[in-house]
Write a protein that holds these residues in place. Structure first.
Motif, PDB file in Angstrom:
ATOM      1  N   VAL A 157       0.958  -1.126   0.000  1.00 52.83           N
ATOM      2  CA  VAL A 157      -0.070   0.040  -0.005  1.00 52.83           C
ATOM      3  C   VAL A 157       0.947   1.254  -0.038  1.00 52.83           C
ATOM      4  O   VAL A 157       1.934   1.511   0.808  1.00 52.83           O
ATOM      5  N   ILE A 158       0.651   2.125  -0.875  1.00 49.72           N
ATOM      6  CA  ILE A 158       1.181   3.383  -1.111  1.00 49.72           C
ATOM      7  C   ILE A 158       0.332   4.488  -0.615  1.00 49.72           C
ATOM      8  O   ILE A 158      -0.898   4.600  -1.398  1.00 49.72           O
ATOM      9  N   SER A 159       0.528   5.405   0.248  1.00 51.84           N
ATOM     10  CA  SER A 159      -0.542   6.459   0.594  1.00 51.84           C
ATOM     11  C   SER A 159       0.138   7.848  -0.234  1.00 51.84           C
ATOM     12  O   SER A 159       1.403   7.992   0.003  1.00 51.84           O
ATOM     13  N   ILE A 160      -0.613   8.715  -0.470  1.00 47.46           N
ATOM     14  CA  ILE A 160      -0.398   9.710  -1.215  1.00 47.46           C
ATOM     15  C   ILE A 160      -0.348  10.916  -0.467  1.00 47.46           C
ATOM     16  O   ILE A 160      -1.393  11.320   0.189  1.00 47.46           O
ATOM     17  N   ASP A 161       0.430  11.442   0.068  1.00 42.76           N
ATOM     18  CA  ASP A 161       0.869  13.009   0.933  1.00 42.76           C
ATOM     19  C   ASP A 161       0.475  12.258   2.238  1.00 42.76           C
ATOM     20  O   ASP A 161       1.356  12.685   3.260  1.00 42.76           O
ATOM     21  N   ILE A 162      -0.490  11.803   2.622  1.00 44.55           N
ATOM     22  CA  ILE A 162      -0.826  11.304   4.099  1.00 44.55           C
ATOM     23  C   ILE A 162      -1.629  10.048   4.282  1.00 44.55           C
ATOM     24  O   ILE A 162      -2.580   9.949   3.403  1.00 44.55           O
ATOM     25  N   PRO A 163      -1.584   9.038   4.781  1.00 41.50           N
ATOM     26  CA  PRO A 163      -2.470   7.766   5.106  1.00 41.50           C
ATOM     27  C   PRO A 163      -3.746   8.550   5.535  1.00 41.50           C
ATOM     28  O   PRO A 163      -3.859   9.256   6.238  1.00 41.50           O
ATOM     29  N   THR A 164      -4.951   7.853   4.574  1.00 43.76           N
ATOM     30  CA  THR A 164      -6.284   8.450   4.761  1.00 43.76           C
ATOM     31  C   THR A 164      -6.374   8.124   6.300  1.00 43.76           C
ATOM     32  O   THR A 164      -6.422   6.970   6.864  1.00 43.76           O
ATOM     33  N   ALA A 178      -9.216   3.173  12.092  1.00 53.00           N
ATOM     34  CA  ALA A 178      -9.640   3.624  10.764  1.00 53.00           C
ATOM     35  C   ALA A 178      -8.751   4.517  10.175  1.00 53.00           C
ATOM     36  O   ALA A 178      -9.155   5.789   9.749  1.00 53.00           O
ATOM     37  N   ILE A 179      -7.424   4.014   9.904  1.00 47.98           N
ATOM     38  CA  ILE A 179      -6.226   4.696   9.367  1.00 47.98           C
ATOM     39  C   ILE A 179      -5.656   3.930   8.516  1.00 47.98           C
ATOM     40  O   ILE A 179      -5.326   2.671   8.856  1.00 47.98           O
ATOM     41  N   THR A 180      -5.559   4.229   7.236  1.00 44.46           N
ATOM     42  CA  THR A 180      -4.577   3.400   6.482  1.00 44.46           C
ATOM     43  C   THR A 180      -3.537   2.959   6.709  1.00 44.46           C
ATOM     44  O   THR A 180      -2.527   3.592   7.326  1.00 44.46           O
ATOM     45  N   LYS A 181      -2.952   1.548   6.521  1.00 43.82           N
ATOM     46  CA  LYS A 181      -1.784   1.242   7.045  1.00 43.82           C
ATOM     47  C   LYS A 181      -0.782   1.051   5.892  1.00 43.82           C
ATOM     48  O   LYS A 181      -0.964   0.005   5.172  1.00 43.82           O
ATOM     49  N   ALA A 182      -0.232   2.155   5.484  1.00 46.48           N
ATOM     50  CA  ALA A 182       0.800   2.136   4.352  1.00 46.48           C
ATOM     51  C   ALA A 182       2.031   1.517   4.474  1.00 46.48           C
ATOM     52  O   ALA A 182       2.636   1.563   5.670  1.00 46.48           O
ATOM     53  N   ASP A 183       2.600   0.970   3.534  1.00 46.81           N
ATOM     54  CA  ASP A 183       4.014   0.494   3.416  1.00 46.81           C
ATOM     55  C   ASP A 183       4.895   1.621   3.145  1.00 46.81           C
ATOM     56  O   ASP A 183       5.802   1.781   3.565  1.00 46.81           O
ATOM     57  N   PHE A 184       4.190   2.762   2.162  1.00 50.07           N
ATOM     58  CA  PHE A 184       5.068   3.759   1.890  1.00 50.07           C
ATOM     59  C   PHE A 184       4.113   4.657   2.011  1.00 50.07           C
ATOM     60  O   PHE A 184       3.085   4.835   1.549  1.00 50.07           O
ATOM     61  N   THR A 185       4.621   5.994   2.406  1.00 51.13           N
ATOM     62  CA  THR A 185       3.914   7.397   2.131  1.00 51.13           C
ATOM     63  C   THR A 185       4.905   8.495   1.565  1.00 51.13           C
ATOM     64  O   THR A 185       6.136   8.475   1.876  1.00 51.13           O
ATOM     65  N   PHE A 203       0.921   3.234  10.390  1.00 50.64           N
ATOM     66  CA  PHE A 203       0.377   3.643   9.336  1.00 50.64           C
ATOM     67  C   PHE A 203       1.286   4.376   8.169  1.00 50.64           C
ATOM     68  O   PHE A 203       1.046   4.393   6.968  1.00 50.64           O
ATOM     69  N   VAL A 204       2.235   5.121   8.798  1.00 48.98           N
ATOM     70  CA  VAL A 204       3.232   5.785   7.698  1.00 48.98           C
ATOM     71  C   VAL A 204       4.108   4.880   6.941  1.00 48.98           C
ATOM     72  O   VAL A 204       4.280   5.041   5.923  1.00 48.98           O
TER      73      VAL A 204
END
Length: 505
Positions: A157-164, A178-185, A203-204
């Protein structure tokens, strides 16, 4: 690098739009293009991208990334999460552009059942572009359902700017489920304050700060009390050696360290002190450590305590340019008395680590007598004993700021993104370091680096910033020939040469 508030980030965007000048839609294109460039450097077109877009500018970023990937041969599915009846103008424009070119690659998500199952036989990546940095309350409804669905998938998972779902600063009142658990931000221009906190690591994930060319005049003039230390922040401080200098030009450091069974701490700290540029070092330690340190580190001079097993006195300190105490000294009553005498006698800032911090925690009336601008380097448990407990990182920041201001000392709270707190109320988060440095003796090496820098005439502020950065960077360089499990403290010292060279030369 400055860490800005959400309001300041918006002001930076607006200033850039007005003064570059550039249209908002083109600034979005530029930011998304930076994300696209990062993505294609890491992943080839054997990957399939599933891009979840909200209806604001974060979703607009996602649509630009989707178009750029599609135009370059990647298989892309776009999922528009219909959480509102309001759309940003930039989202609508990029939605029109993508829909015109790839109408069959868009799915509308009004309920969780609308999400097409991901084909697990293919290499899939999810891009989270649902909500950006302006969030101020926990997510709910279809956004929450979508985020929880994303978190249950097994793909990257890649979040753009900040995990939702993540707030940009304080998340103490957020719904952490209820926060996206990103592998990359992939964040734009500045890291968010929330990215610095250990509780948000899940998350980040791995943070990448992408320069999107916001106007340099705004970046130079905007005021903040939070900073992210990078190598270019240190260049103005560095003292290059002169041809006709000599060892006396670079100071004489005093290290009070070691006790029976812990002489290794004195060796680690004294080696890193000289490897950081100090001209001379004298190590004051108990008699049991004399032969050990003279054999293992002949470059060090030694002052031998009258006690065989622990420090019970201090030498004449008048000739030293920097003084550090703490690594491996223990907490014997006579050691405590010697430390108290050092506090009362020193005319220069002290570097205080390890057991010396624990002694202060038990004798807090001494804090008022610490020399101004002394440096304390606690790990989280030592900080808790010294300053008090906190339930989250924002509370910890406040405690550290109040303590630093009250006693006019610098605090280096060690850990991932080690936090430096200045007596003037500023925070500095480190950008270097890795989990392999969570090993015995790593803090002793840092103490030695700080001691070596201060002996050369660096101010306590400069010492903190350069020392923490180089310590982490040397650890990162050590990791190139180790794993996080095999890295040990002496590996950090051995890589200080490369850290100095790559940072300043």
């Amino acid at each position: 690098m400055k860490i800005l508030s959400v309001k300041q980030i918006r002001e930076a965007d607006q200033y850039t739009i007005l003064n570059e000048p550039i249209k908002s839609i083109d600034l979005m294109e530029r930011a998304a293009f930076k994300s696209y460039q990062w993505i294609i450097e890491k992943f080839d077109n054997t990957y399939q991208f599933n891009i979840f877009c909200g209806l604001g500018n974060n979703g607009g970023d996602g649509l630009v990334i989707a178009r750029l990937l599609s135009e370059n041969g990647f298989l892309v599915n776009v999922f528009k999460v219909m959480h509102s009846n309001n759309f940003s103008d930039e989202f609508l424009e990029n939605d029109k552009r993508f829909s015109k070119l790839y109408p069959k690659n868009i799915s509308i998500i009004k309920k969780i059942g609308d999400i097409k199952p991901i084909d697990i036989s293919k290499k899939n990546i999810i891009i989270d572009a649902i909500l950006g940095s302006g969030l101020s309350k926990p997510i709910s409804g279809i956004i929450e359902d979508t985020v929880k669905w994303i978190n249950h998938q097994s793909c990257l998972v890649i979040s753009i700017d900040i995990p939702t779902g993540l707030f940009s600063d304080d998340n103490s009142d957020n719904n952490l489920k209820a926060i996206t658990k990103a592998d990359f931000t992939l964040t734009f221009q500045f890291p968010k304050l929330a990215f610095m906190f250990p509780e948000n690591e899940e998350f980040v994930g791995n943070l990448e700060v992408l320069d999107i060319g916001l106007h340099p005049n705004f970046l130079k003039d905007v005021k903040t009390n939070s900073f992210f230390i990078e190598s270019n922040d240190l260049q103005a401080f560095f003292k290059y050696r002169k041809k006709y200098s000599h060892k006396g030009s670079y100071g004489h450091a005093l290290l009070l360290a070691g006790s029976y069974g812990k002489i290794g701490a004195a060796i680690l700290a004294s080696k890193s002190c000289l490897k950081s540029g100090s001209g001379l070092i004298t190590v004051h330690l108990p008699e049991c450590g004399y032969q050990i340190i003279q054999t293992s580190f002949p470059e060090a001079m030694v002052s031998v305590d009258k006690n065989e097993n622990f420090i019970s006195e201090i030498p004449d300190i008048s000739k030293y340019d920097s003084i550090a105490i703490g690594p491996g000294i223990g907490t014997e009553e006579e050691t405590q008395k010697a430390f108290k005498l050092l506090i009362q006698s020193s005319k220069i800032p002290l570097i205080i680590d390890a057991d010396a911090i624990n002694i202060l925690s038990e004798n807090q009336t001494w804090l008022s007598f610490l020399p101004s601008n002394s440096i304390l380097t606690p790990h989280p448990k030592e900080f808790e004993r010294l300053v008090g407990k906190s339930s989250n990182s924002m509370e910890k920041m406040k405690l550290a700021k109040d303590f630093s201001s009250k006693f006019q000392v610098f605090i280096i709270l060690k850990g991932a993104n080690s936090m430096i707190v200045s007596p003037n109320g500023n925070y500095y988060f480190n950008s270097t370091g890795n989990p392999g440095m969570a090993t015995g003796g790593s803090g002793d090496v840092l103490t030695g680096i700080l001691l070596g820098l201060m002996s050369q005439g660096y101010s306590p502020f400069e010492t903190c910033l350069i020392g923490v950065y180089l310590h982490g960077f040397a650890g990162d360089l050590a990791l190139k020939t180790n794993t996080v499990e095999t890295l040990i403290a002496s590996n950090i010292t051995r890589n200080l040469n490369k850290a100095f060279r790559e940072t300043f030369y």
